[in-house]
Design a protein around this motif. Structure first.
Motif: not given
Length: 118
Positions: A9, A34, A57
């Motif tokens: 990320d 991600n 995430p």
């Protein structure tokens, strides 16, 4: 030369890894920010090697390894993380990762892990 997917990320980490890998003669064919993106790009590009961050995430790196290995059991995945706690390392390896390296990224260790994964 390996075709590589970088999943992290952090743009800074992705850019740094890309420089290292391309300087060594590898081809970065895709980048993901991600886990879900990494799975989709793996499916689209079928890279030789994936470098996978753990903390991302949405779907984290270990969940993503499980998903990729579930569909592509021969996938070559290298975990790259700031977290070196033994339970996390074991979980990543048990999920199907071939290697586990720590950040900050050591160029020689990264390239050796890729060579050993092929």
């Amino acid at each position: 030369m390996a075709r590589i997917l970088i999943a992290d990320d952090s743009l800074v980490v992705r850019d740094y890894m890309k420089i290292i890998l391309e300087r060594a003669g590898h081809q970065v064919i895709a980048e993901a920010t991600n886990g879900l993106d990494a799975y989709q790009k793996y499916t689209d590009h079928l890279p030789d090697v994936v470098t996978m961050d753990i903390n991302m995430p949405g779907m984290n790196g270990i969940e993503t390894v499980k998903k990729i290995i579930g569909t592509f059991p021969d996938a070559n995945i290298i975990m790259v993380s700031t977290n070196g706690l033994k339970p996390l390392v074991f979980e990543a390896i048990n999920a199907g990762a071939r290697h586990y390296i720590l950040k900050p990224i050591d160029e020689e260790r990264l390239l050796a892990s890729i060579t050993n994964s092929l």
